[in-house]
Design a protein around this motif. Structure first.
Motif, PDB file in Angstrom:
ATOM      1  N   GLY A 198       0.817  -1.216   0.000  1.00  0.00           N
ATOM      2  CA  GLY A 198       0.000   0.000   0.000  1.00  0.00           C
ATOM      3  C   GLY A 198       0.848   1.262   0.000  1.00  0.00           C
ATOM      4  N   LEU A 199       1.979   1.202   0.664  1.00  0.00           N
ATOM      5  CA  LEU A 199       2.850   2.393   0.763  1.00  0.00           C
ATOM      6  C   LEU A 199       3.790   2.525  -0.446  1.00  0.00           C
ATOM      7  N   GLY A 200       3.702   1.554  -1.353  1.00  0.00           N
ATOM      8  CA  GLY A 200       4.580   1.605  -2.532  1.00  0.00           C
ATOM      9  C   GLY A 200       6.027   1.248  -2.187  1.00  0.00           C
ATOM     10  N   LEU A 201       6.221   0.537  -1.058  1.00  0.00           N
ATOM     11  CA  LEU A 201       7.593   0.231  -0.635  1.00  0.00           C
ATOM     12  C   LEU A 201       7.964  -1.239  -0.844  1.00  0.00           C
ATOM     13  N   ILE A 202       7.045  -2.018  -1.464  1.00  0.00           N
ATOM     14  CA  ILE A 202       7.274  -3.465  -1.529  1.00  0.00           C
ATOM     15  C   ILE A 202       8.457  -3.805  -2.449  1.00  0.00           C
ATOM     16  N   ASP A 203       8.665  -2.976  -3.496  1.00  0.00           N
ATOM     17  CA  ASP A 203       9.813  -3.236  -4.376  1.00  0.00           C
ATOM     18  C   ASP A 203      11.111  -3.157  -3.580  1.00  0.00           C
ATOM     19  N   GLN A 204      11.181  -2.110  -2.747  1.00  0.00           N
ATOM     20  CA  GLN A 204      12.415  -1.934  -1.965  1.00  0.00           C
ATOM     21  C   GLN A 204      12.642  -3.139  -1.058  1.00  0.00           C
ATOM     22  N   THR A 236       3.132  -9.239  -6.733  1.00  0.00           N
ATOM     23  CA  THR A 236       2.769  -8.948  -8.133  1.00  0.00           C
ATOM     24  C   THR A 236       3.022  -7.476  -8.468  1.00  0.00           C
ATOM     25  N   TYR A 237       3.050  -6.627  -7.444  1.00  0.00           N
ATOM     26  CA  TYR A 237       3.362  -5.208  -7.697  1.00  0.00           C
ATOM     27  C   TYR A 237       4.727  -5.089  -8.387  1.00  0.00           C
ATOM     28  N   ASN A 241       6.925  -3.871 -13.047  1.00  0.00           N
ATOM     29  CA  ASN A 241       8.120  -3.174 -13.509  1.00  0.00           C
ATOM     30  C   ASN A 241       8.775  -3.992 -14.629  1.00  0.00           C
ATOM     31  N   LEU A 242       8.741  -3.452 -15.848  1.00  0.00           N
ATOM     32  CA  LEU A 242       9.228  -4.219 -16.997  1.00  0.00           C
ATOM     33  C   LEU A 242      10.727  -4.501 -16.905  1.00  0.00           C
ATOM     34  N   GLU A 243      11.401  -3.736 -16.038  1.00  0.00           N
ATOM     35  CA  GLU A 243      12.841  -3.974 -15.908  1.00  0.00           C
ATOM     36  C   GLU A 243      13.181  -5.064 -14.907  1.00  0.00           C
ATOM     37  N   PHE A 244      12.146  -5.591 -14.243  1.00  0.00           N
ATOM     38  CA  PHE A 244      12.397  -6.571 -13.177  1.00  0.00           C
ATOM     39  C   PHE A 244      13.322  -7.713 -13.629  1.00  0.00           C
ATOM     40  N   PRO A 245      13.061  -8.362 -14.795  1.00  0.00           N
ATOM     41  CA  PRO A 245      13.918  -9.500 -15.166  1.00  0.00           C
ATOM     42  C   PRO A 245      15.394  -9.116 -15.290  1.00  0.00           C
ATOM     43  N   ASP A 246      15.671  -7.971 -15.898  1.00  0.00           N
ATOM     44  CA  ASP A 246      17.076  -7.597 -16.094  1.00  0.00           C
ATOM     45  C   ASP A 246      17.764  -7.302 -14.765  1.00  0.00           C
ATOM     46  N   VAL A 247      17.073  -6.548 -13.907  1.00  0.00           N
ATOM     47  CA  VAL A 247      17.688  -6.212 -12.615  1.00  0.00           C
ATOM     48  C   VAL A 247      17.895  -7.504 -11.819  1.00  0.00           C
ATOM     49  N   PHE A 248      16.890  -8.374 -11.843  1.00  0.00           N
ATOM     50  CA  PHE A 248      16.998  -9.611 -11.054  1.00  0.00           C
ATOM     51  C   PHE A 248      18.147 -10.489 -11.555  1.00  0.00           C
ATOM     52  N   LEU A 249      18.248 -10.605 -12.875  1.00  0.00           N
ATOM     53  CA  LEU A 249      19.308 -11.469 -13.417  1.00  0.00           C
ATOM     54  C   LEU A 249      20.693 -10.890 -13.186  1.00  0.00           C
ATOM     55  N   SER A 250      20.776  -9.556 -13.115  1.00  0.00           N
ATOM     56  CA  SER A 250      22.097  -8.995 -12.822  1.00  0.00           C
ATOM     57  C   SER A 250      22.486  -9.362 -11.379  1.00  0.00           C
ATOM     58  N   LEU A 251      21.481  -9.481 -10.498  1.00  0.00           N
ATOM     59  CA  LEU A 251      21.765  -9.881  -9.108  1.00  0.00           C
ATOM     60  C   LEU A 251      22.216 -11.343  -9.017  1.00  0.00           C
ATOM     61  N   THR A 252      21.513 -12.243  -9.716  1.00  0.00           N
ATOM     62  CA  THR A 252      21.904 -13.655  -9.635  1.00  0.00           C
ATOM     63  C   THR A 252      23.316 -13.817 -10.174  1.00  0.00           C
ATOM     64  N   ALA A 276      -2.534 -10.047 -17.228  1.00  0.00           N
ATOM     65  CA  ALA A 276      -2.124  -9.392 -18.469  1.00  0.00           C
ATOM     66  C   ALA A 276      -0.818  -8.638 -18.282  1.00  0.00           C
ATOM     67  N   SER A 277      -0.731  -7.867 -17.177  1.00  0.00           N
ATOM     68  CA  SER A 277       0.455  -7.026 -17.029  1.00  0.00           C
ATOM     69  C   SER A 277       1.690  -7.829 -16.617  1.00  0.00           C
ATOM     70  N   SER A 278       1.506  -8.992 -15.970  1.00  0.00           N
ATOM     71  CA  SER A 278       2.717  -9.697 -15.526  1.00  0.00           C
ATOM     72  C   SER A 278       3.219 -10.734 -16.527  1.00  0.00           C
ATOM     73  N   LEU A 279       2.398 -11.091 -17.518  1.00  0.00           N
ATOM     74  CA  LEU A 279       2.812 -12.166 -18.438  1.00  0.00           C
ATOM     75  C   LEU A 279       4.106 -11.856 -19.172  1.00  0.00           C
ATOM     76  N   ASP A 280       4.265 -10.592 -19.571  1.00  0.00           N
ATOM     77  CA  ASP A 280       5.465 -10.163 -20.282  1.00  0.00           C
ATOM     78  C   ASP A 280       6.707 -10.481 -19.439  1.00  0.00           C
ATOM     79  N   VAL A 281       6.671  -9.999 -18.187  1.00  0.00           N
ATOM     80  CA  VAL A 281       7.814 -10.170 -17.282  1.00  0.00           C
ATOM     81  C   VAL A 281       8.037 -11.657 -16.975  1.00  0.00           C
ATOM     82  N   LEU A 282       6.943 -12.389 -16.726  1.00  0.00           N
ATOM     83  CA  LEU A 282       7.075 -13.810 -16.377  1.00  0.00           C
ATOM     84  C   LEU A 282       7.676 -14.608 -17.535  1.00  0.00           C
ATOM     85  N   THR A 283       7.206 -14.308 -18.740  1.00  0.00           N
ATOM     86  CA  THR A 283       7.713 -15.047 -19.895  1.00  0.00           C
ATOM     87  C   THR A 283       9.199 -14.781 -20.077  1.00  0.00           C
ATOM     88  N   ARG A 284       9.610 -13.519 -19.904  1.00  0.00           N
ATOM     89  CA  ARG A 284      11.039 -13.216 -20.080  1.00  0.00           C
ATOM     90  C   ARG A 284      11.889 -13.891 -19.007  1.00  0.00           C
TER      91      ARG A 284
END
Ligand code: C2E
Ligand code: CA
Ligand code: CA
Length: 403
Positions: A198-204, A236-237, A241-252, A276-284
């Motif tokens: 709710g506070l928009g802090l879950i990504d952090q 799911t929040y 973020n469409l950049e999630f896969p790239d940022v995550f893979l740079s961490l691994t 609909a909005s998460s399929l792009d990120v999940l597929t990548r």
């Protein structure tokens, strides 16, 4: 000798009360029976070790009584009785559990004396009912505290092992976050995840957890021989973020962990809401070999068609279904069908919240692949998990006998 423990019966049928009293007394217990709610509550003294509660009574409503016992944080084992359908008793059992009560069985009227004696024997041994852990305090931290917790790095990650049901080897670890509150101690994630969303802090928080978990996982991997998988819960929040896969893979890659050793867990309800909005990120993510689990399965009302669309590799049966496996025929059917459906979709199926050998045997008999739960280990801090892994290097020794 100490005074005998007490069996307390509430039933509008005096005859039933008499039968139970006679059986209980012959087994060495004290027994009181009543058909009246105030008298019942007055008789509920600390020496009570078992309650037998009739659901259907003309004057008092058994369901209301369960709510009342829940409000009083009653810790006594309860057996429900009723002459109405099994499904109604099962619903009442789940209702009781939702009130934090310890419902240990039911008697379907008319019942045989042997059935009654079996229940009394099983649940009124010399020990008083084992008190349930008190439900976590409802703790509503002010927003400012939550923001501060993120800045001050007050979150720690614990790990719970996942076991291959057939080989009994540890094949995975799930990272579960806790808030190390300076005054209130360890706080469970259910108390703050939704608030942070709710506070928009879950990504952090997600990135804090990912860093800690990946760096500790790299150390476990050194100790473990064959590399298990690491499961991370993702809101799911964060998948918006469409950049999630790239940022995550740079961490691994930073921690030297092959992406196919990672399982991202997303709840069924979250997936369906944001499909609909998460399929792009999940597929990548899948294209990069990261595995995906549908978490809390059974609570999200998804359709087969939607499930087929999600590029998942694993299905996690929600612990609420596992919890009532022994008592509920409906849940047994649900779990059996879920395993079949998961396999039909080509998914690995894991049951969470496994606490008893009975549950494990049922899951094995129905070809569930993996299990996770207190039967093996609760979620542990990294150091303790390392010791646990050392002790269970070969296979998981199950506590015997385990009731
Ligand atoms: P979950 O993903 O379904 O996690 C499993 C929960 O079941 C954990 O609760 C675990 O401690 C508990 N559990 C494991 N074995 C047993 C058992 O045998 N019996 C019972 N009664 N419970 C068992 P926990 O750690 O309180 O986590 C609650 C939820 O918080 C998780 O449910 C997950 O949805 C969420 N969560 C945890 N960590 C994170 C995180 O890093 N990020 C996000 N977004 N959510 C998280
Ligand atoms: Ca999970
Ligand atoms: Ca779950």
């Amino acid at each position: 000798m100490t005074a005998p423990h007490k069996v307390l019966v509430i039933d509008d049928d005096d005859h039933i009360g008499e039968i139970i009293s006679t059986a209980a007394r012959s087994m060495g217990f004290a027994c009181e029976h009543t058909s009246d709610a105030p008298a019942f509550l007055a008789a509920l003294t600390p020496d009570t070790s078992l309650i037998l509660l009739d659901l259907l009574m003309p004057k008092v409503d058994g369901v209301q009584l369960l709510r009342l016992l829940g409000q009083q944080q009653c810790r006594v084992n309860i057996v429900l009785m009723s002459g109405i359908g099994k499904r109604v008793i099962e619903t009442a059992e789940q209702l009781g559990a939702a009130h934090g009560l310890s419902i240990v069985g039911h008697l379907h009227k008319p019942f045989r004396l042997r059935e009654l004696e079996g229940l009394l024997q099983a649940h009124t041994t010399a020990e008083l009912a084992i008190p349930l852990p008190l439900p976590p305090q409802t703790f509503a931290p002010p927003d400012i505290d939550l923001k501060h917790a993120i800045e001050a790095d007050q979150f720690v990650v614990h790990f719970q092992p996942e076991i291959d049901i057939n080989s009994r080897h540890v094949v995975g670890l799930e990272a579960l976050v806790r808030w190390k509150h300076p005054q209130h101690g360890l706080i469970a994630p259910d108390e703050f995840i939704t608030r942070l969303e709710g506070l928009g802090l879950i990504d952090q928080l997600g990135w804090i957890v990912a860093h800690q978990a990946l760096s500790q996982f790299a150390q476990f991997a050194d100790h473990h021989g064959a590399l298990p998988t690491l499961s991370l819960n993702v809101s799911t929040y964060s998948l918006r973020n469409l950049e999630f896969p790239d940022v995550f893979l740079s961490l691994t890659s930073k921690y030297g962990i092959p992406p196919d050793r990672i399982i991202l867990e997303i709840t069924e309800s979250g997936l369906i809401k944001e499909l609909a909005s998460s399929l792009d990120v999940l597929t990548r993510l899948r294209l990069k070999q990261v595995q995906l689990a549908i978490d809390d399965f059974g609570t999200g009302f998804s359709m087969m068609r939607q499930l087929r669309t999600i590029p998942a590799t694993e299905l996690k049966i929600d612990r609420s279904f596992v919890q009532h496996l022994q008592a509920s025929e409906t849940d047994r059917n649900m779990v059996r069908k879920t395993i079949e459906m998961g396999h039909a979709l080509g998914l690995k199926v894991i049951a969470e919240g496994v606490e008893t050998l009975w549950q494990l045997d049922f899951l094995r008999a129905h070809h569930c692949d993996l299990a996770q739960g207190h039967l093996f280990s609760s979620a542990l801090p990294a150091k303790e998990l390392l010791l646990w892994l050392k002790r269970h290097r070969e296979e998981v020794a199950l506590p015997t006998p385990f009731v």
